[in-house]
Enzyme design. Structure first.
Site, PDB file in Angstrom:
ATOM      1  N   ASN A 110      -8.386   3.112   4.291  1.00 34.70           N
ATOM      2  CA  ASN A 110      -7.975   4.283   3.510  1.00 34.70           C
ATOM      3  C   ASN A 110      -7.997   3.966   2.024  1.00 34.70           C
ATOM      4  OD1 ASN A 110      -5.131   4.653   2.078  1.00 34.70           O
ATOM      5  ND2 ASN A 110      -4.814   3.166   3.732  1.00 34.70           N
ATOM      6  N   PHE A 114      -2.213   7.405  -3.062  1.00 39.72           N
ATOM      7  CA  PHE A 114      -0.891   8.019  -3.284  1.00 39.72           C
ATOM      8  C   PHE A 114      -0.984   9.536  -3.457  1.00 39.72           C
ATOM      9  CE2 PHE A 114       1.514   4.098  -5.238  1.00 39.72           C
ATOM     10  CZ  PHE A 114       1.532   3.519  -3.991  1.00 39.72           C
ATOM     11  N   SER A 173      -0.140  -1.167  -2.746  1.00 38.81           N
ATOM     12  CA  SER A 173      -1.258  -0.323  -2.333  1.00 38.81           C
ATOM     13  C   SER A 173      -2.475  -0.670  -3.171  1.00 38.81           C
ATOM     14  CB  SER A 173      -0.916   1.150  -2.530  1.00 38.81           C
ATOM     15  OG  SER A 173      -0.141   1.587  -1.458  1.00 38.81           O
ATOM     16  N   ASN A 175      -4.988   1.167  -3.802  1.00 42.00           N
ATOM     17  CA  ASN A 175      -5.754   2.340  -4.237  1.00 42.00           C
ATOM     18  C   ASN A 175      -5.255   2.995  -5.515  1.00 42.00           C
ATOM     19  OD1 ASN A 175      -7.402   2.131  -1.863  1.00 42.00           O
ATOM     20  ND2 ASN A 175      -5.624   2.869  -0.718  1.00 42.00           N
ATOM     21  N   THR A 176      -4.276   2.390  -6.157  1.00 40.24           N
ATOM     22  CA  THR A 176      -3.861   2.820  -7.497  1.00 40.24           C
ATOM     23  C   THR A 176      -4.215   1.672  -8.426  1.00 40.24           C
ATOM     24  OG1 THR A 176      -2.059   4.220  -6.677  1.00 40.24           O
ATOM     25  CG2 THR A 176      -1.881   3.459  -8.944  1.00 40.24           C
ATOM     26  N   LYS A 214       7.678  -4.294  -0.755  1.00 40.79           N
ATOM     27  CA  LYS A 214       6.523  -4.342   0.158  1.00 40.79           C
ATOM     28  C   LYS A 214       5.345  -4.998  -0.548  1.00 40.79           C
ATOM     29  CE  LYS A 214       3.714  -1.551   3.287  1.00 40.79           C
ATOM     30  NZ  LYS A 214       3.607  -0.253   3.971  1.00 40.79           N
ATOM     31  N   ASN A 243       1.195  -4.694   3.434  1.00 40.24           N
ATOM     32  CA  ASN A 243       0.377  -3.499   3.239  1.00 40.24           C
ATOM     33  C   ASN A 243      -1.047  -3.739   3.777  1.00 40.24           C
ATOM     34  OD1 ASN A 243      -0.422  -0.938   2.095  1.00 40.24           O
ATOM     35  ND2 ASN A 243       1.284  -1.192   0.681  1.00 40.24           N
TER      36      ASN A 243
HETATM   37  C1  LIG Z   1      -3.862   6.101   6.291  1.00 39.58           C
HETATM   38  C2  LIG Z   1      -2.869   5.104   5.791  1.00 39.58           C
HETATM   39  C3  LIG Z   1      -2.049   5.453   4.711  1.00 39.58           C
HETATM   40  C4  LIG Z   1      -1.112   4.536   4.230  1.00 39.58           C
HETATM   41  N1  LIG Z   1      -0.299   4.908   3.192  1.00 39.58           N
HETATM   42  C5  LIG Z   1       0.665   4.044   2.772  1.00 39.58           C
HETATM   43  C6  LIG Z   1       1.571   4.420   1.758  1.00 39.58           C
HETATM   44  O1  LIG Z   1       1.543   5.547   1.243  1.00 39.58           O
HETATM   45  N2  LIG Z   1       2.486   3.500   1.355  1.00 39.58           N
HETATM   46  C7  LIG Z   1       2.573   2.262   1.914  1.00 39.58           C
HETATM   47  O2  LIG Z   1       3.438   1.473   1.524  1.00 39.58           O
HETATM   48  N3  LIG Z   1       1.742   1.886   2.903  1.00 39.58           N
HETATM   49  C8  LIG Z   1       0.799   2.743   3.344  1.00 39.58           C
HETATM   50  N4  LIG Z   1      -0.037   2.369   4.352  1.00 39.58           N
HETATM   51  C9  LIG Z   1       0.081   0.999   4.925  1.00 39.58           C
HETATM   52  C10 LIG Z   1       0.935   0.976   6.181  1.00 39.58           C
HETATM   53  O3  LIG Z   1       2.260   1.365   5.907  1.00 39.58           O
HETATM   54  C11 LIG Z   1       0.939  -0.439   6.801  1.00 39.58           C
HETATM   55  O4  LIG Z   1       1.585  -1.315   5.897  1.00 39.58           O
HETATM   56  C12 LIG Z   1      -0.451  -0.962   7.086  1.00 39.58           C
HETATM   57  O5  LIG Z   1      -1.295   0.080   7.525  1.00 39.58           O
HETATM   58  C13 LIG Z   1      -0.457  -2.059   8.153  1.00 39.58           C
HETATM   59  O6  LIG Z   1       0.028  -1.587   9.379  1.00 39.58           O
HETATM   60  P1  LIG Z   1      -0.933  -1.082  10.586  1.00 39.58           P
HETATM   61  O7  LIG Z   1      -2.003  -2.114  10.784  1.00 39.58           O
HETATM   62  O8  LIG Z   1      -0.015  -0.907  11.739  1.00 39.58           O
HETATM   63  O9  LIG Z   1      -1.504   0.215  10.125  1.00 39.58           O
HETATM   64  C14 LIG Z   1      -0.999   3.258   4.829  1.00 39.58           C
HETATM   65  C15 LIG Z   1      -1.818   2.936   5.930  1.00 39.58           C
HETATM   66  C16 LIG Z   1      -2.745   3.838   6.404  1.00 39.58           C
HETATM   67  C17 LIG Z   1      -3.600   3.458   7.575  1.00 39.58           C
END
Ligand SMILES: Cc1cc2nc3c(=O)[nH]c(=O)nc-3n(C[C@H](O)[C@H](O)[C@H](O)COP(=O)(O)O)c2cc1C
Length: 364
Positions: A110, A114, A173, A175-176, A214, A243
């Site tokens: 992704n 934000f 993140s 992406n910022t 985080k 993350n």
């Molecule tokens: C589509 C998507 C959007 C995410 N958006 C955020 C976010 O807004 N803030 C954040 O701290 N982590 C975000 N994450 C990261 C997840 O909270 C998590 O830390 C990461 O995906 C690893 O866990 P997973 O493998 O179970 O997905 C996002 C992950 C995905 C897949």
């Protein structure tokens, strides 16, 4: 019933563009009255950051960015839900397409950037459910064009503290642009000093809301030394590791999609996420607890996360491939492990493998 919901909803969701599927999943949770998950076994209950969790399985940030469905998610069996990332002002995020499913790898990339309805809209929703109970954490981030990133975090802590079970400071993140630079020692020290100060300032009215940090799984071990040192000296209540990753494991099969810019999550970065969790655990020396996230898509991978050092876990990408039934599967696996090892709770499992995980060759 959740199994039936998964069987009906998942093929439909997979046929859609991933972001449309996400929007539909939120709508289904909002409007389809799913049954209350059965009461959690007492052995899964745990007290972490001074909060009583009915079970240690949480929903990671990014699924319910605008706090539209936290209570529906608690109902289906999550022990806690983290909403956000929320930015102070509304912002659209990056242009679409910005969400990619790597089906053959069971991964997700992704670069949402934000997308947030902003603090005011989310605050209204959280205030409306203030007495609903359940553990709802609030994950906060800075606006892309803000003149003062740290001020954004301070403002968000001040406004969400009264309605958040805990607040997560998300500086990881990918992406910022520039956000992850806040993990550098001098900036991080300033950020955490001001964030913790804000928490103390509002505590008389809002209560002592726990503050979590985080981090990215892409930090060097030298940088991790600094980050943990600062988190300890500034007395944060815990860390989330971690993350999404900007790395791309050589094993990825969806090579075309793997080239998309953004953060990779799901099964591919599982080993990296576990390694960084274990490296963090050995550095924290029990001073505060950790939440483990990254790559959990089964009971076994959830238990491995606890053994690498997590007191609580969070899932997101695994739900895309396994559905909501994953939550019950993880809880069953935890109970089976307790029976097997004749334990009353998961305490003995936490970090039991951290030393051996850190001794393995670096995951590639
Ligand atoms: C589509 C998507 C959007 C995410 N958006 C955020 C976010 O807004 N803030 C954040 O701290 N982590 C975000 N994450 C990261 C997840 O909270 C998590 O830390 C990461 O995906 C690893 O866990 P997973 O493998 O179970 O997905 C996002 C992950 C995905 C897949």
């Amino acid at each position: 019933m959740i199994g039936l919901f998964d069987r009906l909803a998942r093929p439909l969701l997979h046929a859609l563009d991933p972001e449309d599927a996400h929007g539909l999943a939120i709508k289904l949770l909002k409007f389809v009255p799913l049954p209350l998950a059965s009461r959690d076994d007492k052995r899964l209950a745990t007290r972490v950051f001074g909060l009583n969790f009915p079970n240690p399985v949480g929903l990671a940030a990014g699924f319910d960015k605008n706090a539209e469905v936290p209570d529906a998610l608690l109902r289906v069996g999550f022990g806690f839900v983290e909403v956000g990332t929320i930015t102070p002002l509304p912002q659209a995020g990056n242009p679409r397409p910005r969400l990619f499913r790597l089906d053959a790898d069971r991964g997700v990339i992704n670069r949402l950037g934000f997308n947030s309805q902003g603090a005011d809209a989310v605050l209204k929703r959280l205030a409306a459910r203030a007495n609903a109970g359940g553990i709802v954490g609030v994950n906060v981030g800075a606006n892309k064009d803000t003149p003062d990133r740290i001020a954004d975090y301070v403002r968000l802590i001040e406004c969400f503290a009264p309605f958040a079970s805990y607040v997560t400071v998300n500086i990881s993140s990918p992406n910022t642009p520039g956000l992850r630079d806040m993990q550098q020692a001098a900036v991080l020290d300033d950020l955490l000093a001001r964030v913790v100060d804000a928490r103390e300032r509002v505590a008389p009215n809002a209560g002592p809301v726990p503050v979590l940090l985080k981090i990215a799984p892409d930090l060097s071990l030298g940088d991790l030394d600094d980050v943990v040192g600062i988190a300890r000296s500034r007395r944060v209540d815990g860390m989330i590791v971690g993350n999404t990753t900007v790395t791309r494991p050589a094993s990825l099969r969806e090579t075309k999609k793997a080239n998309e810019a953004g953060g990779l999550s799901g099964r591919p970065p599982l080993a990296l996420a576990n390694r960084m969790l274990a490296e963090t655990y050995v550095r924290v020396e029990g001073v505060f607890p950790l939440i483990g996230a990254g790559g959990i898509d089964s009971g076994a991978s959830a238990l491995a996360k606890i053994q690498a050092g997590a007191s609580l876990i969070q899932v997101y990408s695994g739900l895309v491939f396994r559905g909501l039934g994953l939550v019950a599967e993880i809880k069953h696996a935890f109970l089976a492990a307790l029976e097997r090892e004749r334990q009353d709770n998961l305490k003995e499992f936490i970090g039991a493998d951290a030393a051996s995980v850190t001794a393995e060759p670096w995951p590639v």
